[in-house]
Write a protein that holds these residues in place. Structure first.
Motif, PDB file in Angstrom:
ATOM      1  N   PRO A 141       0.732  -1.312   0.064  1.00 27.08           N
ATOM      2  CA  PRO A 141       0.047   0.196  -0.151  1.00 27.08           C
ATOM      3  C   PRO A 141       0.655   1.332  -0.112  1.00 27.08           C
ATOM      4  CG  PRO A 141      -0.764  -1.620   1.604  1.00 27.08           C
ATOM      5  CD  PRO A 141       0.388  -2.022   1.012  1.00 27.08           C
ATOM      6  N   GLU A 142       2.108   1.337   0.641  1.00 29.66           N
ATOM      7  CA  GLU A 142       2.882   2.548   0.731  1.00 29.66           C
ATOM      8  C   GLU A 142       3.325   2.586  -0.650  1.00 29.66           C
ATOM      9  OE1 GLU A 142       2.098   0.707   4.560  1.00 29.66           O
ATOM     10  OE2 GLU A 142       2.935  -0.114   2.819  1.00 29.66           O
ATOM     11  N   GLN A 143       3.762   1.741  -1.241  1.00 30.69           N
ATOM     12  CA  GLN A 143       4.397   1.630  -2.612  1.00 30.69           C
ATOM     13  C   GLN A 143       3.421   2.447  -3.643  1.00 30.69           C
ATOM     14  OE1 GLN A 143       5.698  -2.327  -2.915  1.00 30.69           O
ATOM     15  NE2 GLN A 143       8.084  -1.587  -3.145  1.00 30.69           N
ATOM     16  N   TYR A 144       2.143   1.569  -3.608  1.00 31.31           N
ATOM     17  CA  TYR A 144       1.135   2.249  -4.439  1.00 31.31           C
ATOM     18  C   TYR A 144       0.738   3.719  -4.137  1.00 31.31           C
ATOM     19  CZ  TYR A 144      -3.701   2.786  -6.689  1.00 31.31           C
ATOM     20  OH  TYR A 144      -4.676   3.048  -6.930  1.00 31.31           O
ATOM     21  N   GLN A 145       0.796   4.306  -3.056  1.00 32.92           N
ATOM     22  CA  GLN A 145       0.482   5.672  -2.413  1.00 32.92           C
ATOM     23  C   GLN A 145       1.770   6.512  -3.290  1.00 32.92           C
ATOM     24  OE1 GLN A 145      -2.523   6.586  -1.432  1.00 32.92           O
ATOM     25  NE2 GLN A 145      -1.755   8.374  -1.751  1.00 32.92           N
ATOM     26  N   ALA A 146       3.026   6.105  -3.033  1.00 35.68           N
ATOM     27  CA  ALA A 146       4.056   6.671  -3.468  1.00 35.68           C
ATOM     28  C   ALA A 146       3.993   7.006  -5.163  1.00 35.68           C
ATOM     29  CB  ALA A 146       5.276   6.059  -3.171  1.00 35.68           C
ATOM     30  N   ILE A 147       3.465   5.898  -5.837  1.00 35.92           N
ATOM     31  CA  ILE A 147       3.090   5.984  -7.362  1.00 35.92           C
ATOM     32  C   ILE A 147       1.886   7.007  -7.567  1.00 35.92           C
ATOM     33  CG2 ILE A 147       2.131   4.703  -9.063  1.00 35.92           C
ATOM     34  CD1 ILE A 147       3.550   2.331  -8.184  1.00 35.92           C
ATOM     35  N   VAL A 148       0.983   7.015  -6.663  1.00 32.46           N
ATOM     36  CA  VAL A 148      -0.007   8.087  -6.900  1.00 32.46           C
ATOM     37  C   VAL A 148       0.486   9.551  -6.686  1.00 32.46           C
ATOM     38  CG1 VAL A 148      -2.169   8.803  -5.929  1.00 32.46           C
ATOM     39  CG2 VAL A 148      -1.729   6.247  -6.434  1.00 32.46           C
ATOM     40  N   ASP A 149       1.360   9.727  -5.430  1.00 30.93           N
ATOM     41  CA  ASP A 149       1.738  11.087  -5.120  1.00 30.93           C
ATOM     42  C   ASP A 149       2.622  11.457  -5.799  1.00 30.93           C
ATOM     43  OD1 ASP A 149      -0.214  10.737  -2.847  1.00 30.93           O
ATOM     44  OD2 ASP A 149       1.258  10.211  -1.624  1.00 30.93           O
ATOM     45  N   GLN A 150       3.693  10.587  -6.389  1.00 24.28           N
ATOM     46  CA  GLN A 150       4.792  11.201  -6.964  1.00 24.28           C
ATOM     47  C   GLN A 150       4.961  11.278  -8.423  1.00 24.28           C
ATOM     48  OE1 GLN A 150       8.513   9.143  -5.525  1.00 24.28           O
ATOM     49  NE2 GLN A 150       7.568   8.952  -3.351  1.00 24.28           N
ATOM     50  N   LEU A 151       3.944  10.304  -9.102  1.00 22.95           N
ATOM     51  CA  LEU A 151       3.806   9.983 -10.636  1.00 22.95           C
ATOM     52  C   LEU A 151       2.581  10.453 -11.084  1.00 22.95           C
ATOM     53  CD1 LEU A 151       5.549   6.712 -10.977  1.00 22.95           C
ATOM     54  CD2 LEU A 151       6.484   8.989 -11.397  1.00 22.95           C
ATOM     55  N   VAL A 152       1.349  10.063 -10.474  1.00 21.61           N
ATOM     56  CA  VAL A 152       0.103  10.426 -11.187  1.00 21.61           C
ATOM     57  C   VAL A 152      -0.423  11.872 -10.747  1.00 21.61           C
ATOM     58  CG1 VAL A 152      -2.465   9.627 -11.070  1.00 21.61           C
ATOM     59  CG2 VAL A 152      -0.483   7.711 -10.858  1.00 21.61           C
ATOM     60  N   LYS A 153      -0.299  12.231  -9.581  1.00 18.06           N
ATOM     61  CA  LYS A 153      -0.900  13.381  -9.401  1.00 18.06           C
ATOM     62  C   LYS A 153      -0.140  14.760 -10.021  1.00 18.06           C
ATOM     63  CE  LYS A 153      -2.926  12.336  -4.764  1.00 18.06           C
ATOM     64  NZ  LYS A 153      -2.851  12.817  -3.155  1.00 18.06           N
ATOM     65  N   PRO A 154       1.338  14.732 -10.007  1.00 15.11           N
ATOM     66  CA  PRO A 154       1.879  15.772 -10.862  1.00 15.11           C
ATOM     67  C   PRO A 154       1.594  15.631 -12.180  1.00 15.11           C
ATOM     68  CG  PRO A 154       3.621  14.113  -9.893  1.00 15.11           C
ATOM     69  CD  PRO A 154       2.226  14.030  -9.218  1.00 15.11           C
ATOM     70  N   THR A 155       1.372  14.459 -12.675  1.00 15.38           N
ATOM     71  CA  THR A 155       1.262  14.381 -14.226  1.00 15.38           C
ATOM     72  C   THR A 155      -0.427  14.805 -14.435  1.00 15.38           C
ATOM     73  OG1 THR A 155       2.523  12.318 -14.414  1.00 15.38           O
ATOM     74  CG2 THR A 155       0.765  12.772 -16.085  1.00 15.38           C
ATOM     75  N   ALA A 156      -1.301  14.626 -13.619  1.00  7.72           N
ATOM     76  CA  ALA A 156      -2.744  15.039 -13.776  1.00  7.72           C
ATOM     77  C   ALA A 156      -2.624  16.630 -13.723  1.00  7.72           C
ATOM     78  CB  ALA A 156      -3.467  14.444 -12.797  1.00  7.72           C
ATOM     79  N   LYS A 157      -1.862  17.178 -12.764  1.00  8.80           N
ATOM     80  CA  LYS A 157      -1.798  18.620 -12.559  1.00  8.80           C
ATOM     81  C   LYS A 157      -0.986  19.259 -13.822  1.00  8.80           C
ATOM     82  CE  LYS A 157      -1.661  18.775  -7.470  1.00  8.80           C
ATOM     83  NZ  LYS A 157      -0.966  18.872  -6.316  1.00  8.80           N
ATOM     84  N   GLY A 158       0.015  18.636 -14.200  1.00  9.66           N
ATOM     85  CA  GLY A 158       0.748  19.033 -15.505  1.00  9.66           C
ATOM     86  C   GLY A 158      -0.267  19.170 -16.842  1.00  9.66           C
ATOM     87  N   LEU A 159      -1.015  18.064 -16.819  1.00  8.05           N
ATOM     88  CA  LEU A 159      -2.015  17.946 -18.026  1.00  8.05           C
ATOM     89  C   LEU A 159      -2.922  19.234 -18.068  1.00  8.05           C
ATOM     90  CD1 LEU A 159      -2.747  14.152 -18.236  1.00  8.05           C
ATOM     91  CD2 LEU A 159      -1.344  15.566 -19.937  1.00  8.05           C
ATOM     92  N   GLU A 160      -3.414  19.609 -16.789  1.00  9.71           N
ATOM     93  CA  GLU A 160      -4.511  20.521 -16.738  1.00  9.71           C
ATOM     94  C   GLU A 160      -3.741  22.043 -16.719  1.00  9.71           C
ATOM     95  OE1 GLU A 160      -7.947  21.513 -13.576  1.00  9.71           O
ATOM     96  OE2 GLU A 160      -6.179  20.616 -12.727  1.00  9.71           O
ATOM     97  N   ALA A 161      -2.496  22.132 -16.200  1.00 10.67           N
ATOM     98  CA  ALA A 161      -1.714  23.354 -16.314  1.00 10.67           C
ATOM     99  C   ALA A 161      -1.357  23.821 -17.865  1.00 10.67           C
ATOM    100  CB  ALA A 161      -0.439  23.338 -15.378  1.00 10.67           C
ATOM    101  N   GLY A 162      -1.021  22.531 -18.477  1.00 10.26           N
ATOM    102  CA  GLY A 162      -0.641  22.719 -20.124  1.00 10.26           C
ATOM    103  C   GLY A 162      -1.786  22.848 -20.797  1.00 10.26           C
ATOM    104  N   GLY A 163      -2.993  22.843 -20.374  1.00  8.63           N
ATOM    105  CA  GLY A 163      -4.116  23.246 -21.258  1.00  8.63           C
ATOM    106  C   GLY A 163      -4.398  21.709 -22.226  1.00  8.63           C
ATOM    107  N   TYR A 164      -3.974  20.559 -21.670  1.00  5.49           N
ATOM    108  CA  TYR A 164      -3.917  19.483 -22.664  1.00  5.49           C
ATOM    109  C   TYR A 164      -5.283  19.003 -23.003  1.00  5.49           C
ATOM    110  CZ  TYR A 164       0.900  19.119 -22.826  1.00  5.49           C
ATOM    111  OH  TYR A 164       2.239  19.252 -23.031  1.00  5.49           O
ATOM    112  N   ASP A 165      -6.470  19.305 -22.038  1.00  2.00           N
ATOM    113  CA  ASP A 165      -7.561  18.783 -22.414  1.00  2.00           C
ATOM    114  C   ASP A 165      -7.654  17.151 -22.500  1.00  2.00           C
ATOM    115  OD1 ASP A 165     -10.385  18.811 -22.659  1.00  2.00           O
ATOM    116  OD2 ASP A 165     -10.404  19.013 -24.847  1.00  2.00           O
ATOM    117  N   TYR A 166      -7.055  16.437 -21.724  1.00  2.00           N
ATOM    118  CA  TYR A 166      -6.927  14.969 -21.695  1.00  2.00           C
ATOM    119  C   TYR A 166      -7.966  14.241 -21.564  1.00  2.00           C
ATOM    120  CZ  TYR A 166      -3.873  10.812 -22.230  1.00  2.00           C
ATOM    121  OH  TYR A 166      -3.261   9.582 -22.757  1.00  2.00           O
TER     122      TYR A 166
END
Length: 271
Positions: A239-264
């Motif tokens: 569970p700790e590794q899973y949460q690290a994937i979410v926090d360190q990879l998924v969340k910043p990627t989602a924020k980047g897509l939104e900030a970059g106006g990707y309309d993904y």
């Protein structure tokens, strides 16, 4: 039956077979078509059309004629070529990222630049336009080194070169066959996990993680492939590794897509 939907799936492989089969089971779906599809789809009641996935006009004409409610796109090639943009121009509903957003899959250099800009962890890398420049940089990366063709390669455009001689020969071969850019990456060790996020308007939902078998031969001794089977779930992931994937990879990627106006809109793959 009148209120049920007609669905079109673009593609012809096992992924599209699985998607089409799942859609066919839905109580909201009347018919599922697949273009081009394959002969095995008849066994699950899906109609293979034979229309090539890159014939956007024929696909659009079929969708309009048959009153297709929604189209699902599997192949990366069609997404990178702009099938979503094309369908949107005719007000047709389609699931998948537009051509700009699909560059995250279509170009390794583009994806790495995105990760750098939006602080998503990534290996040290450099992109080269000639074999000579890339070979000159090999000492900076040590051995083994990861060589990546900068474009769609069906998962096969990656070579892990164990020696500088192998890396140099591979780079010459990549450019000789017409490659315009090659990415050099530092070699990282550790387990591989495949993360799939269904994304829309900056929001996401993660599907169960998977792990696939990329390298040929026993004990990962062979070259990288496009994948030779996979399994899910992955019980060894804590569970700790899973949460690290979410926090360190998924969340910043989602924020980047939104900030970059990707309309993904679609499924984002994080390896």
């Amino acid at each position: 039956m009148k209120d049920k939907l007609k669905i079109l799936v673009i593609g012809s492989g096992g992924r599209e077979f699985a998607v089409a089969r799942a859609l066919k089971k839905s109580p909201h779906v009347a018919e599922v078509f697949c273009a081009p599809g394959n002969s095995g789809m008849a066994s699950i009641g899906v109609k293979a059309l034979g229309i090539p996935e890159d014939d956007f006009k024929a696909l659009k004409d079929f969708a309009i004629k048959e009153e297709i409610a929604w189209t699902f796109v599997g192949p990366e090639d069609a997404l990178v070529a702009g099938i979503v943009d094309y369908f949107h121009a005719f007000d047709l509903k389609i699931f998948g990222p537009n051509a700009r957003a699909a560059q995250l899959e279509g170009s390794k250099d583009y994806a790495l630049q995105f990760m750098e800009k939006y602080q998503v962890p990534h290996p040290r890398y450099e992109t080269f336009q000639t074999a000579e420049a890339a070979i000159a940089a090999l000492p900076d990366f040590g051995s083994p080194v990861v060589l990546k063709e900068d474009g769609l390669a069906g998962g096969k455009g990656v070579v892990i070169a164990e020696s500088r001689e192998t890396a140099a020969a591979t780079l010459r071969e990549m450019f000789a066959k017409g490659q315009k850019q090659v990415v050099l990456e530092e070699f990282l060790t550790g387990p591989e996990y495949s993360v799939f996020a269904v994304m829309q308007n900056g929001n996401y939902r993660l599907l169960p993680l998977a792990q696939d078998h990329k390298r040929a031969y026993d004990d990962d001794k062979g070259p990288n492939t496009g994948g030779m089977g996979s399994y899910s779930p992955v019980p060894q992931l804590s569970p700790e590794q899973y949460q690290a994937i979410v926090d360190q990879l998924v969340k910043p990627t989602a924020k980047g897509l939104e900030a970059g106006g990707y309309d993904y809109h679609g499924v984002l793959y994080l390896g």
